[in-house]
Design a protein around this motif. Structure first.
Motif, PDB file in Angstrom:
ATOM      1  N   ASN A   1      14.027   9.502  87.233  1.00  0.00           N
ATOM      2  CA  ASN A   1      13.940  10.896  87.640  1.00  0.00           C
ATOM      3  C   ASN A   1      12.527  11.276  87.990  1.00  0.00           C
ATOM      4  OD1 ASN A   1      16.711  11.748  87.173  1.00  0.00           O
ATOM      5  ND2 ASN A   1      16.261  11.243  85.036  1.00  0.00           N
TER       6      ASN A   1
ATOM      7  N   MET B   1      11.960  19.759  78.082  1.00  0.00           N
ATOM      8  CA  MET B   1      13.387  19.466  78.088  1.00  0.00           C
ATOM      9  C   MET B   1      14.271  20.595  77.559  1.00  0.00           C
ATOM     10  SD  MET B   1      14.337  16.822  79.632  1.00  0.00           S
ATOM     11  CE  MET B   1      15.822  16.025  79.036  1.00  0.00           C
TER      12      MET B   1
ATOM     13  N   THR C   1      14.613  26.427  80.174  1.00  0.00           N
ATOM     14  CA  THR C   1      15.104  26.718  81.521  1.00  0.00           C
ATOM     15  C   THR C   1      13.882  26.871  82.421  1.00  0.00           C
ATOM     16  OG1 THR C   1      15.011  29.102  81.239  1.00  0.00           O
ATOM     17  CG2 THR C   1      17.074  28.016  80.610  1.00  0.00           C
ATOM     18  N   LEU C   2      14.123  26.895  83.712  1.00  0.00           N
ATOM     19  CA  LEU C   2      13.008  27.076  84.640  1.00  0.00           C
ATOM     20  C   LEU C   2      12.304  28.400  84.384  1.00  0.00           C
ATOM     21  CD1 LEU C   2      14.848  25.770  87.799  1.00  0.00           C
ATOM     22  CD2 LEU C   2      12.819  24.732  86.780  1.00  0.00           C
TER      23      LEU C   2
ATOM     24  N   GLN D   1      13.273  33.106  91.448  1.00  0.00           N
ATOM     25  CA  GLN D   1      13.202  31.752  92.010  1.00  0.00           C
ATOM     26  C   GLN D   1      13.139  31.830  93.525  1.00  0.00           C
ATOM     27  OE1 GLN D   1      16.127  28.209  92.698  1.00  0.00           O
ATOM     28  NE2 GLN D   1      16.043  28.536  90.489  1.00  0.00           N
TER      29      GLN D   1
ATOM     30  N   TYR E   1      12.354  28.685  95.960  1.00  0.00           N
ATOM     31  CA  TYR E   1      12.770  27.525  96.732  1.00  0.00           C
ATOM     32  C   TYR E   1      12.293  26.300  95.959  1.00  0.00           C
ATOM     33  CZ  TYR E   1      13.953  24.956 100.976  1.00  0.00           C
ATOM     34  OH  TYR E   1      14.540  24.123 101.891  1.00  0.00           O
ATOM     35  N   THR E   2      12.939  25.169  96.239  1.00  0.00           N
ATOM     36  CA  THR E   2      12.532  23.946  95.555  1.00  0.00           C
ATOM     37  C   THR E   2      11.863  23.021  96.553  1.00  0.00           C
ATOM     38  OG1 THR E   2      14.224  24.193  93.889  1.00  0.00           O
ATOM     39  CG2 THR E   2      13.381  21.978  94.235  1.00  0.00           C
TER      40      THR E   2
ATOM     41  N   ASP F   1      10.135  19.529  97.613  1.00  0.00           N
ATOM     42  CA  ASP F   1      10.432  18.160  97.208  1.00  0.00           C
ATOM     43  C   ASP F   1       9.812  17.098  98.083  1.00  0.00           C
ATOM     44  OD1 ASP F   1      12.026  18.781  99.424  1.00  0.00           O
ATOM     45  OD2 ASP F   1      13.533  17.310  98.830  1.00  0.00           O
TER      46      ASP F   1
ATOM     47  N   PRO G   1      14.347  15.956  83.055  1.00  0.00           N
ATOM     48  CA  PRO G   1      15.785  16.072  83.233  1.00  0.00           C
ATOM     49  C   PRO G   1      16.206  15.249  84.449  1.00  0.00           C
ATOM     50  CG  PRO G   1      14.689  18.094  83.905  1.00  0.00           C
ATOM     51  CD  PRO G   1      13.629  17.189  83.360  1.00  0.00           C
ATOM     52  N   SER G   2      17.482  14.996  84.570  1.00  0.00           N
ATOM     53  CA  SER G   2      17.974  14.355  85.789  1.00  0.00           C
ATOM     54  C   SER G   2      18.049  15.386  86.889  1.00  0.00           C
ATOM     55  CB  SER G   2      19.360  13.771  85.548  1.00  0.00           C
ATOM     56  OG  SER G   2      19.313  12.858  84.484  1.00  0.00           O
ATOM     57  N   LEU G   3      17.883  14.906  88.100  1.00  0.00           N
ATOM     58  CA  LEU G   3      17.910  15.813  89.236  1.00  0.00           C
ATOM     59  C   LEU G   3      19.055  15.453  90.171  1.00  0.00           C
ATOM     60  CD1 LEU G   3      14.481  16.791  90.706  1.00  0.00           C
ATOM     61  CD2 LEU G   3      16.614  18.053  90.867  1.00  0.00           C
TER      62      LEU G   3
ATOM     63  N   LEU H   1      15.434  15.814  98.850  1.00  0.00           N
ATOM     64  CA  LEU H   1      16.711  16.450  98.494  1.00  0.00           C
ATOM     65  C   LEU H   1      17.665  16.427  99.681  1.00  0.00           C
ATOM     66  CD1 LEU H   1      15.235  19.452  96.530  1.00  0.00           C
ATOM     67  CD2 LEU H   1      16.714  17.685  95.570  1.00  0.00           C
TER      68      LEU H   1
ATOM     69  N   GLN I   1      19.207  24.575 101.783  1.00  0.00           N
ATOM     70  CA  GLN I   1      19.050  24.685 100.334  1.00  0.00           C
ATOM     71  C   GLN I   1      19.403  26.084  99.889  1.00  0.00           C
ATOM     72  OE1 GLN I   1      15.503  24.989  97.336  1.00  0.00           O
ATOM     73  NE2 GLN I   1      15.277  23.034  98.374  1.00  0.00           N
TER      74      GLN I   1
ATOM     75  N   TYR J   1      19.829  27.223  96.010  1.00  0.00           N
ATOM     76  CA  TYR J   1      19.270  27.707  94.753  1.00  0.00           C
ATOM     77  C   TYR J   1      19.270  26.518  93.804  1.00  0.00           C
ATOM     78  CZ  TYR J   1      18.282  31.142  91.118  1.00  0.00           C
ATOM     79  OH  TYR J   1      17.664  31.887  90.133  1.00  0.00           O
ATOM     80  N   THR J   2      18.417  26.585  92.789  1.00  0.00           N
ATOM     81  CA  THR J   2      18.370  25.505  91.815  1.00  0.00           C
ATOM     82  C   THR J   2      18.960  25.984  90.496  1.00  0.00           C
ATOM     83  OG1 THR J   2      16.520  24.465  92.913  1.00  0.00           O
ATOM     84  CG2 THR J   2      16.830  23.923  90.587  1.00  0.00           C
TER      85      THR J   2
ATOM     86  N   ASP K   1      19.906  25.512  86.608  1.00  0.00           N
ATOM     87  CA  ASP K   1      19.208  24.805  85.531  1.00  0.00           C
ATOM     88  C   ASP K   1      19.690  25.150  84.132  1.00  0.00           C
ATOM     89  OD1 ASP K   1      18.250  27.427  85.630  1.00  0.00           O
ATOM     90  OD2 ASP K   1      16.371  26.830  84.691  1.00  0.00           O
ATOM     91  N   GLU K   2      20.852  25.762  84.013  1.00  0.00           N
ATOM     92  CA  GLU K   2      21.359  26.041  82.668  1.00  0.00           C
ATOM     93  C   GLU K   2      21.363  24.738  81.851  1.00  0.00           C
ATOM     94  OE1 GLU K   2      22.387  28.628  80.740  1.00  0.00           O
ATOM     95  OE2 GLU K   2      21.215  29.663  82.293  1.00  0.00           O
ATOM     96  N   PRO K   3      20.760  24.745  80.663  1.00  0.00           N
ATOM     97  CA  PRO K   3      20.648  23.492  79.906  1.00  0.00           C
ATOM     98  C   PRO K   3      22.005  22.845  79.592  1.00  0.00           C
ATOM     99  CG  PRO K   3      19.166  25.141  79.006  1.00  0.00           C
ATOM    100  CD  PRO K   3      19.984  25.831  80.052  1.00  0.00           C
TER     101      PRO K   3
ATOM    102  N   ARG L   1      20.788  16.787  80.178  1.00  0.00           N
ATOM    103  CA  ARG L   1      20.091  17.779  80.978  1.00  0.00           C
ATOM    104  C   ARG L   1      20.079  17.358  82.441  1.00  0.00           C
ATOM    105  NH1 ARG L   1      15.964  21.887  80.435  1.00  0.00           N
ATOM    106  NH2 ARG L   1      16.722  23.321  82.014  1.00  0.00           N
ATOM    107  N   VAL L   2      20.818  18.074  83.256  1.00  0.00           N
ATOM    108  CA  VAL L   2      20.838  17.804  84.690  1.00  0.00           C
ATOM    109  C   VAL L   2      20.542  19.092  85.431  1.00  0.00           C
ATOM    110  CG1 VAL L   2      22.167  17.014  86.667  1.00  0.00           C
ATOM    111  CG2 VAL L   2      22.595  16.024  84.413  1.00  0.00           C
ATOM    112  N   ILE L   3      19.557  19.045  86.253  1.00  0.00           N
ATOM    113  CA  ILE L   3      19.242  20.207  87.076  1.00  0.00           C
ATOM    114  C   ILE L   3      19.740  19.930  88.479  1.00  0.00           C
ATOM    115  CG2 ILE L   3      17.304  21.424  88.148  1.00  0.00           C
ATOM    116  CD1 ILE L   3      16.000  21.372  85.390  1.00  0.00           C
TER     117      ILE L   3
ATOM    118  N   VAL M   1      20.124  21.041  92.455  1.00  0.00           N
ATOM    119  CA  VAL M   1      19.679  21.859  93.574  1.00  0.00           C
ATOM    120  C   VAL M   1      20.885  22.064  94.488  1.00  0.00           C
ATOM    121  CG1 VAL M   1      18.029  22.116  95.443  1.00  0.00           C
ATOM    122  CG2 VAL M   1      17.384  20.881  93.363  1.00  0.00           C
TER     123      VAL M   1
END
Lengths: 229, 229
Positions: A9, A51, A54-55, A76, A78-79, A81, B10-12, B55, B76, B78-79, B81-83, B90-92, B94
DNA sequence: TATATTAGCGTCACTTTAACGCTAAGTAAC
DNA sequence: GTTACTTAGCGTTAAAGTGACGCTAATATA
């Protein structure tokens, strides 16, 4: 298919475009970096997600520990990358922007930075990483959003005059808006409430003080800029 | 400060809301999962980012390998990110959305899924993860965007009639728009170009065929919905 | 040839908007 | 006090935009 934990990751960070309005100027908060990369250069405040966060938690932690701010408007954006955006390796940054009233906070450079300073959005220094780009996306978002959604009051004191609100709009949009038409639109939309008090101590006629109307229904107003035409 | 590589990450992933329009219906493409979690349930297509990918690359890889689609409109969103959004850890994600013309692609379920199907956006099944939420954000984005930016033609054939475009708008916005006023707005904005040809083989008067005007300047039109008032 | 249906063009009252005039309320200079 | 100057607040008007809707053209079918 790989097992879940086998995926490599990238690192995940947030970057913050903190807007403030003061002395008829829209500014952004920048940090002068103490460490590599981009040592001694200006960048947006940011930091890595932990970990359990949240963001938004990450943003709030940075705002609080690096800048001493809390309970600010935060959204938020934009992401970002681009694989090469960070020389240390693969870092994906979720950009956010915040609107704050600089008079409410005493900015202090945390231990991580040489310096923290407000810069007029019209005269930014060179920025490290892809932060110029993130800043531009944020400014554009702020400009579009203020046309149809009341974000302006986040940048002003709780009580403000219509003239002050008008100047804020002209400053953010970098355009002239007819004073009388602006007043009519804002009042028709019930965007703000007259408090019945006036701002005293000014040289000329004392303007009425307003506050934001939190009951405002969405889609109730739209400001046109000259470029719309 | 920790060394750069010591941060846990976290994983993306990306999740895709693929919209298609067919038979006067706006649909979303859903996958029936072959594996846990949410085995045998419907979810949005998605997948993990690989280290060398952007992405957008990830999205395109998924669109191509899982669904056989390429060169589609992709944006794109929104991202998320709820845990707790993914039971595996944990996966976020996008979120992105895509607009495609279903008649251009033969959808095939890849080896990863039991089934892939178009669902009318009005009658979605229960979705795994937080995909219902992601879908709703995407639909809302599509609805706002189509009001001021020409995205509709991504869902239609290259040549289309004004009536077809009109029906698309009514379908996406779930509202009636006056046929004649719609025509006037679209034409005034130079949103589309008359090709001079007509659609043949219909039961009644043969309507003129148009194509999208790629020279369209931004901000040149705005559709009002009845709820605006 | 009549009928039904969709397509395309036009009209009109009403609302919104941009441009701008005028007076009120305050301070400062005389 | 009186006058001048400046900002604040209210109003007017012509033009553009909008929503509702009427009318005729073109086509297939009965």
């Amino acid at each position: 298919m790989k097992a879940f934990h086998e995926y490599k990751n990238p690192s995940l960070a947030v970057d913050l475009v903190v807007f403030g309005y003061h002395n008829n100027t829209l500014s952004v908060l920048l940090l002068n970096r103490k460490d590599e990369p981009y040592k001694d250069q200006w960048t947006l405040p940011g930091g890595f997600l932990q970990m359990e966060e949240t963001l938004r938690d990450t943003c709030e932690r940075i705002l609080y520990t690096k800048l001493g701010m809390n309970k600010v408007f935060l959204e938020q954006l934009y992401t970002f990358d681009e694989p090469e955006r960070d020389p240390r390796g693969r870092v994906i940054a979720v950009g956010h922007y915040a609107l704050i009233n600089p008079s409410k906070f005493q900015i202090v450079a945390g231990t991580m930075a040489n310096d923290v300073k407000w810069f007029n959005v019209k005269h930014l220094p060179a920025l490290g990483f892809d932060h110029k780009h993130i800043f531009q996306v944020a400014l554009q978002r702020l400009r579009s959003k203020i046309l149809y959604y009341p974000v302006g009051f986040e940048l002003l004191d709780e009580l403000f005059t219509i003239t002050e609100l008008h100047e804020l709009y002209e400053c953010i949009l970098e355009t002239k808006l007819d004073r009388r038409n602006f007043r009519r639109k804002i009042l028709d939309a019930a965007y703000i409430i007259n408090t019945g008090t006036k701002r005293e101590g000014l040289k000329n006629r004392h303007p009425e003080l307003y506050r934001f109307n939190k009951q405002l229904k969405k889609n109730s107003f739209h400001i046109n800029t000259p470029e719309d035409e």
